[in-house]
Design a protein around this motif. Structure first.
Motif, PDB file in Angstrom:
ATOM      1  N   HIS A 150      -3.857  -5.217  -2.695  1.00 51.21           N
ATOM      2  CA  HIS A 150      -3.616  -5.323  -1.457  1.00 51.21           C
ATOM      3  C   HIS A 150      -3.465  -6.715  -0.779  1.00 51.21           C
TER       4      HIS A 150
ATOM      5  N   ARG B   4       0.800  -1.094  -0.193  1.00 53.96           N
ATOM      6  CA  ARG B   4      -0.178  -0.048   0.069  1.00 53.96           C
ATOM      7  C   ARG B   4       0.782   1.183   0.053  1.00 53.96           C
TER       8      ARG B   4
ATOM      9  N   GLU C  63      -4.585   7.029  -0.151  1.00 52.59           N
ATOM     10  CA  GLU C  63      -4.355   6.780   1.345  1.00 52.59           C
ATOM     11  C   GLU C  63      -4.307   8.146   2.210  1.00 52.59           C
TER      12      GLU C  63
ATOM     13  N   GLY D  15      -1.912  -2.284  -7.550  1.00 49.29           N
ATOM     14  CA  GLY D  15      -2.460  -1.916  -6.656  1.00 49.29           C
ATOM     15  C   GLY D  15      -3.266  -3.127  -6.054  1.00 49.29           C
TER      16      GLY D  15
ATOM     17  N   LEU E  84       2.606  -3.398  -5.322  1.00 50.42           N
ATOM     18  CA  LEU E  84       2.240  -1.659  -5.282  1.00 50.42           C
ATOM     19  C   LEU E  84       2.085  -1.218  -6.897  1.00 50.42           C
TER      20      LEU E  84
END
Length: 409
Positions: free
Chosen positions: A252, A33, A178, A250, A247
Motif C-alpha cells: 500500500h 490497491r 477490498e 500487495g 499491486l
C-alpha cells in the motif's frame, strides 16, 4: 509564441488541481490497491471540470467579471455566503496540505525533516504572490509541472502488461479483500479531487487577471481542453506506475517517497531528480492557486479590491487574507498533523461542497443579462444537469462512506 504561453493558465490550473500532494498520493494509493479499476473516475472528473471550467471562463470573457462576484450579485448575499463558507473552508484545508506537500518535497530532496521546511515554504509562497507577476507565475510553474510527464515515460519504461492494465480499466470493481464501500469511497475522493471548487474560482479569476474579453474565447477553450485533460493523463500515469510496481506484491502507498519510487526504479537518480522538481512545481503551484483562491473568494464576496493586476497596497485586504491563511497553514502543520492525511480528507470534504459550487455557475452561465449571446446551449445544460446529479450523490454519500470505511483504511 504568445498563444502557446496563454495555455499555461490551464496547465497551471490542471497541474495544481489534478496533481497536487493529495492527488499524487491518492492516485498512487488507488493504483496500488485497485490497479486501473478506478480510472473511469478520473475520466469522468476531467469531463466535468472541463464542462464547468469552460462555463466559468466564458462568464469572464463575456462579462469581464469573475464567477464569485456574480454569484453574490445574482443569487444574493445569503446564498453567496453559503457558497463562500463551503468553498473557502475546503480551499483553506487544501492550502494547508499543499504547504505540507512542498515541505515534504524538500524533505525528500534534502533529508531534513519537513517541519523545518514548513515556514520557509509558506514564506516562499507569499513572496512569489507578492513579487511575481501573474503571467510569469502561471508560465513558470505551469511548465515546470510538466516534468511530471516523467511518470508516463516511467510507466512505459517499466514494461507493463498493457493488456492487463486495459483489462483492469474496463472491469471497474473491487478486488481481493477490498469491499464495494471502500471502492466507492475512493471513487468519491478521486471525483472530488478532480472537481475541487478552487479550480474554477482560480481559473475565472485568472481570466480577469489576464484581461480576457470575448476575443479570447479561443484562448479560454484551449486552456480548458488542453490543460485539464493533461492533468487527467498525469493522474492516470501515476496510478499506472503504482499498479505495475505495488499491486502484484500487495504494498500500500502511504508516503510521497513511495509515490516517486517507480520513477527512480525506471530511471535511477536522474529520474528521481526530475520527478522531485516536478512534485515541487506541482505542489508549489497548487499552494499558489489555493492561496490566491482564498483571497479571491473573500475579496470578491465583500466587494474589496483584489488581484495581482493592481499594486499590493491597493488590494491590502486581499493580501491580508492570504497572509492569514498561510499563517493558519503553518500553525496547523506545526501540530505534526500528516499533510497527506489532511489532503485525503480535504478531497472528501470537497465532494460535499461541489453542488454548492457548481449550481451557481450553471445558473449564471444561463443568464442572458451576463452572458448575452453566449448562454449555455441545450447540450451544455443537459451535461451540466447530469453532473449536478452526480455531484449531489457524491456529496450525500461522502461522510457515510468515510465513517463506514474508516476513511478507506
Amino acid at each position: 509564441m504568445k498563444k502557446v504561453f496563454a495555455v499555461t493558465l490551464g496547465i497551471l490550473t490542471a497541474i495544481g488541481g489534478f496533481v497536487d500532494i493529495g492527488d499524487l498520493v491518492t492516485n498512487a494509493l488507488v493504483g496500488a490497491r485497485f490497479g486501473m479499476r478506478l480510472s473511469w473516475v478520473v475520466v469522468l472528473g476531467v469531463i466535468g471540470i472541463c464542462l464547468y471550467a469552460d462555463m466559468s471562463g466564458r462568464v469572464v470573457a463575456v462579462s469581464g467579471r469573475p464567477v464569485f462576484d456574480l454569484i453574490r450579485e445574482r443569487l444574493g448575499r445569503r446564498t453567496g455566503l453559503v457558497t463562500l463558507v463551503a468553498s473557502f473552508l475546503v480551499t483553506l484545508l487544501t492550502l494547508i496540505a499543499e504547504i505540507g506537500g512542498v515541505a515534504l518535497a524538500f524533505e525528500l530532496a534534502s533529508g531534513v525533516n519537513y517541519l523545518l521546511w514548513v515556514p520557509l515554504a509558506a514564506f516562499a509562497v507569499w513572496l512569489v504572490i507578492w513579487r511575481v507577476k501573474f503571467s510569469k507565475l502561471e508560465t513558470v510553474f505551469g511548465l515546470m509541472g510538466l516534468l511530471l510527464i516523467v511518470f508516463a515515460v516511467a510507466l512505459w519504461k517499466l514494461g507493463p502488461d498493457w493488456g492487463r492494465l486495459v483489462h483492469q480499466a474496463t472491469n471497474p470493481h473491487p478486488i481481493g479483500h477490498e469491499t464495494w464501500a471502500t471502492y466507492a469511497y475512493y471513487a468519491i475522493a478521486l471525483f472530488g479531487a478532480a472537481m475541487t471548487p478552487y479550480e474554477v474560482f482560480f481559473f475565472s479569476s485568472g481570466g480577469v487577471e489576464e484581461k480576457w474579453t470575448k476575443r479570447d474565447l479561443a484562448t479560454e477553450r484551449s486552456n480548458v481542453f488542453i490543460g485539464f485533460p493533461l492533468g487527467g493523463l498525469l493522474s492516470l500515469a501515476i496510478a499506472g506506475c503504482a499498479a505495475v510496481l505495488y499491486l502484484p506484491v500487495g504494498i500500500h502507498v502511504e508516503t510521497l517517497g513511495q509515490v516517486t519510487l517507480p520513477v527512480a526504479v525506471a530511471f535511477g537518480k536522474l529520474g528521481l531528480a526530475i520527478v522531485l522538481i516536478g512534485v515541487f512545481a506541482a505542489t508549489f503551484g497548487a499552494a499558489l492557486e489555493t492561496s490566491l483562491s482564498c483571497g479571491y473568494t473573500i475579496a470578491q464576496y465583500f466587494g474589496w479590491q483584489w488581484g495581482k493586476f493592481v499594486r499590493p497596497r491597493q488590494a491590502s485586504r486581499f493580501h491580508l487574507v492570504m497572509i492569514i491563511c498561510l499563517l493558519l497553514a503553518i500553525l496547523t502543520l506545526m501540530t505534526m498533523v500528516d499533510p497527506v492525511l489532511v489532503t485525503e480528507y480535504s478531497v472528501v470534504f470537497a465532494a460535499m461542497a461541489l453542488p454548492l459550487t457548481y449550481l451557481p455557475i450553471l445558473i449564471i452561465a444561463n443568464d442572458p443579462d451576463y452572458m448575452r449571446d453566449e448562454v449555455n446551449g441545450r447540450v451544455r445544460n443537459f451535461l451540466g444537469l447530469i453532473y449536478l446529479g452526480l455531484l449531489l450523490v457524491a456529496s450525500i454519500a461522502a461522510i457515510p462512506l468515510m465513517i463506514v470505511t474508516k476513511a478507506g483504511r
